[in-house]
Design a protein around this motif. Structure first.
Motif, PDB file in Angstrom:
ATOM      1  N   GLY A 222       0.782  -1.230   0.000  1.00 54.60           N
ATOM      2  CA  GLY A 222       0.000   0.000   0.000  1.00 54.60           C
ATOM      3  C   GLY A 222       0.813   1.278   0.000  1.00 54.60           C
ATOM      4  N   GLY A 223       2.132   1.167   0.089  1.00 51.76           N
ATOM      5  CA  GLY A 223       2.944   2.364   0.056  1.00 51.76           C
ATOM      6  C   GLY A 223       2.922   3.022  -1.311  1.00 51.76           C
ATOM      7  N   GLY A 224       3.460   4.248  -1.375  1.00 54.29           N
ATOM      8  CA  GLY A 224       3.495   4.941  -2.652  1.00 54.29           C
ATOM      9  C   GLY A 224       3.957   6.364  -2.519  1.00 54.29           C
ATOM     10  N   LEU A 225       3.825   7.091  -3.627  1.00 52.38           N
ATOM     11  CA  LEU A 225       4.215   8.494  -3.702  1.00 52.38           C
ATOM     12  C   LEU A 225       2.953   9.337  -3.826  1.00 52.38           C
ATOM     13  CD1 LEU A 225       6.266  10.820  -4.203  1.00 52.38           C
ATOM     14  CD2 LEU A 225       6.207  10.181  -6.627  1.00 52.38           C
ATOM     15  N   LEU A 226       2.836  10.348  -2.972  1.00 51.79           N
ATOM     16  CA  LEU A 226       1.665  11.210  -3.050  1.00 51.79           C
ATOM     17  C   LEU A 226       2.000  12.585  -2.514  1.00 51.79           C
ATOM     18  CD1 LEU A 226      -0.922  10.264  -0.297  1.00 51.79           C
ATOM     19  CD2 LEU A 226       1.469   9.564  -0.225  1.00 51.79           C
ATOM     20  N   GLN A 227       1.084  13.521  -2.749  1.00 54.50           N
ATOM     21  CA  GLN A 227       1.310  14.894  -2.315  1.00 54.50           C
ATOM     22  C   GLN A 227       0.842  15.108  -0.880  1.00 54.50           C
ATOM     23  OE1 GLN A 227      -0.614  17.336  -5.342  1.00 54.50           O
ATOM     24  NE2 GLN A 227       1.378  17.665  -6.322  1.00 54.50           N
ATOM     25  N   ALA A 228       1.410  16.101  -0.274  1.00 56.88           N
ATOM     26  CA  ALA A 228       1.015  16.461   1.090  1.00 56.88           C
ATOM     27  C   ALA A 228      -0.482  16.741   1.150  1.00 56.88           C
ATOM     28  CB  ALA A 228       1.802  17.674   1.555  1.00 56.88           C
ATOM     29  N   GLY A 229      -1.077  16.286   2.245  1.00 53.92           N
ATOM     30  CA  GLY A 229      -2.514  16.428   2.432  1.00 53.92           C
ATOM     31  C   GLY A 229      -3.305  15.224   1.993  1.00 53.92           C
ATOM     32  N   GLY A 230      -2.663  14.322   1.282  1.00 54.22           N
ATOM     33  CA  GLY A 230      -3.342  13.141   0.773  1.00 54.22           C
ATOM     34  C   GLY A 230      -3.495  12.055   1.814  1.00 54.22           C
TER      35      GLY A 230
ATOM     36  N   ARG B 107       8.125   3.244  11.681  1.00 51.43           N
ATOM     37  CA  ARG B 107       8.635   3.840  10.454  1.00 51.43           C
ATOM     38  C   ARG B 107      10.072   4.283  10.644  1.00 51.43           C
ATOM     39  NH1 ARG B 107       5.042   9.475  10.241  1.00 51.43           N
ATOM     40  NH2 ARG B 107       6.108  10.555  11.958  1.00 51.43           N
ATOM     41  N   GLN B 108      10.765   4.360   9.513  1.00 53.03           N
ATOM     42  CA  GLN B 108      12.154   4.811   9.539  1.00 53.03           C
ATOM     43  C   GLN B 108      12.393   5.749   8.370  1.00 53.03           C
ATOM     44  OE1 GLN B 108      15.111   1.699   9.676  1.00 53.03           O
ATOM     45  NE2 GLN B 108      16.627   3.103  10.518  1.00 53.03           N
ATOM     46  N   ALA B 109      12.708   6.980   8.693  1.00 49.20           N
ATOM     47  CA  ALA B 109      13.023   7.981   7.677  1.00 49.20           C
ATOM     48  C   ALA B 109      14.516   7.931   7.379  1.00 49.20           C
ATOM     49  CB  ALA B 109      12.626   9.371   8.178  1.00 49.20           C
TER      50      ALA B 109
ATOM     51  N   ALA C 159       8.840   7.913   4.863  1.00 48.08           N
ATOM     52  CA  ALA C 159       9.622   6.892   5.568  1.00 48.08           C
ATOM     53  C   ALA C 159       9.286   5.528   4.989  1.00 48.08           C
ATOM     54  CB  ALA C 159       9.296   6.906   7.066  1.00 48.08           C
ATOM     55  N   VAL C 160      10.072   4.551   5.405  1.00 52.50           N
ATOM     56  CA  VAL C 160       9.695   3.155   5.182  1.00 52.50           C
ATOM     57  C   VAL C 160       8.871   2.730   6.394  1.00 52.50           C
ATOM     58  CG1 VAL C 160      10.484   0.798   4.873  1.00 52.50           C
ATOM     59  CG2 VAL C 160      11.761   2.685   3.835  1.00 52.50           C
ATOM     60  N   TYR C 161       7.695   2.181   6.135  1.00 56.68           N
ATOM     61  CA  TYR C 161       6.778   1.777   7.199  1.00 56.68           C
ATOM     62  C   TYR C 161       6.840   0.260   7.381  1.00 56.68           C
ATOM     63  CZ  TYR C 161       4.857   6.445   7.591  1.00 56.68           C
ATOM     64  OH  TYR C 161       4.706   7.791   7.831  1.00 56.68           O
ATOM     65  N   TYR C 162       6.981  -0.145   8.645  1.00 55.04           N
ATOM     66  CA  TYR C 162       7.136  -1.555   8.975  1.00 55.04           C
ATOM     67  C   TYR C 162       5.990  -2.034   9.865  1.00 55.04           C
ATOM     68  CZ  TYR C 162      11.970  -0.874   7.478  1.00 55.04           C
ATOM     69  OH  TYR C 162      13.108  -0.570   6.753  1.00 55.04           O
ATOM     70  N   CYS C 163       5.504  -3.191   9.543  1.00 55.27           N
ATOM     71  CA  CYS C 163       4.542  -3.889  10.374  1.00 55.27           C
ATOM     72  C   CYS C 163       5.322  -4.701  11.406  1.00 55.27           C
ATOM     73  CB  CYS C 163       3.725  -4.798   9.454  1.00 55.27           C
ATOM     74  SG  CYS C 163       2.563  -5.878  10.236  1.00 55.27           S
ATOM     75  N   ALA C 164       4.766  -4.855  12.611  1.00 58.28           N
ATOM     76  CA  ALA C 164       5.499  -5.552  13.664  1.00 58.28           C
ATOM     77  C   ALA C 164       4.573  -6.345  14.564  1.00 58.28           C
ATOM     78  CB  ALA C 164       6.271  -4.541  14.503  1.00 58.28           C
ATOM     79  N   VAL C 165       5.114  -7.422  15.103  1.00 48.98           N
ATOM     80  CA  VAL C 165       4.420  -8.213  16.127  1.00 48.98           C
ATOM     81  C   VAL C 165       5.119  -7.962  17.453  1.00 48.98           C
ATOM     82  CG1 VAL C 165       3.864 -10.518  16.950  1.00 48.98           C
ATOM     83  CG2 VAL C 165       3.732 -10.019  14.504  1.00 48.98           C
ATOM     84  N   PHE C 166       4.363  -7.494  18.426  1.00 50.82           N
ATOM     85  CA  PHE C 166       4.919  -7.277  19.753  1.00 50.82           C
ATOM     86  C   PHE C 166       4.960  -8.578  20.539  1.00 50.82           C
ATOM     87  CE2 PHE C 166       5.449  -2.795  19.823  1.00 50.82           C
ATOM     88  CZ  PHE C 166       4.413  -2.233  19.089  1.00 50.82           C
TER      89      PHE C 166
ATOM     90  N   GLN D  54       7.544   1.618   1.284  1.00 49.44           N
ATOM     91  CA  GLN D  54       7.967   3.017   1.209  1.00 49.44           C
ATOM     92  C   GLN D  54       6.771   3.946   1.037  1.00 49.44           C
ATOM     93  OE1 GLN D  54      11.276   4.465   1.239  1.00 49.44           O
ATOM     94  NE2 GLN D  54      10.059   6.346   1.411  1.00 49.44           N
ATOM     95  N   VAL D  55       6.753   4.994   1.839  1.00 47.15           N
ATOM     96  CA  VAL D  55       5.767   6.065   1.695  1.00 47.15           C
ATOM     97  C   VAL D  55       6.540   7.362   1.483  1.00 47.15           C
ATOM     98  CG1 VAL D  55       3.971   7.421   2.824  1.00 47.15           C
ATOM     99  CG2 VAL D  55       4.023   4.933   3.101  1.00 47.15           C
ATOM    100  N   THR D  56       6.263   8.033   0.381  1.00 46.67           N
ATOM    101  CA  THR D  56       6.934   9.287   0.066  1.00 46.67           C
ATOM    102  C   THR D  56       5.892  10.371  -0.139  1.00 46.67           C
ATOM    103  OG1 THR D  56       8.734   8.101  -1.025  1.00 46.67           O
ATOM    104  CG2 THR D  56       8.543  10.455  -1.469  1.00 46.67           C
ATOM    105  N   VAL D  57       6.008  11.438   0.649  1.00 44.52           N
ATOM    106  CA  VAL D  57       5.052  12.540   0.582  1.00 44.52           C
ATOM    107  C   VAL D  57       5.773  13.773   0.059  1.00 44.52           C
ATOM    108  CG1 VAL D  57       3.373  13.907   1.852  1.00 44.52           C
ATOM    109  CG2 VAL D  57       3.852  11.556   2.565  1.00 44.52           C
TER     110      VAL D  57
END
Length: 121
Positions: free
Chosen positions: A8-16, A39-41, A93-100, A116-119
């Protein structure tokens, strides 16, 4: 052993808005796991974003995303979600799913590979 696959990550504009998904495959029921997003920027350490309890009756968010992001889960589909609204450039950032490991939501036992999510401004 738990395998996590984000999408589901991608490139989009601010506010999206964007919705991330994390599909889990595990030896025991998905509903038994406490889950989270991190997440990690670039050039920064990985940071906590959100957490959700096994039955989704309890959630917690980083102050930086509170009111904009929503964590949820569908135990019947073994899937975790992160709905992100009002995205800002600093959310890139790169967004990571995690199990606690447990309900303290402190130690992570399993990580996904990240999406990857890029705004842009």
């Amino acid at each position: 052993q738990v395998q996590l696959v984000e999408s589901g990550g991608g490139l989009l504009q601010a506010g999206g808005s964007l919705r991330l998904s994390c599909a889990a495959s595990a030896g025991r029921a998905f509903s038994s796991y406490h889950m989270g997003w991190f997440r990690q920027a670039p050039g920064k350490e990985r940071e906590f974003v959100a957490a959700i309890s096994q039955s989704a009756d309890n959630t917690r968010y980083a102050d930086s995303v509170k009111g904009r992001f929503t964590i949820s889960r569908e135990n019947a589909k073994n899937t975790l979600y992160l709905q992100m609204n009002g995205l800002k450039t600093e959310d890139t950032a790169v967004y990571y799913c995690a199990v606690f490991r447990n309900y303290f939501w402190h130690t992570v036992d399993y990580w996904g590979q990240g999406t990857q999510v890029t705004v842009s401004s």
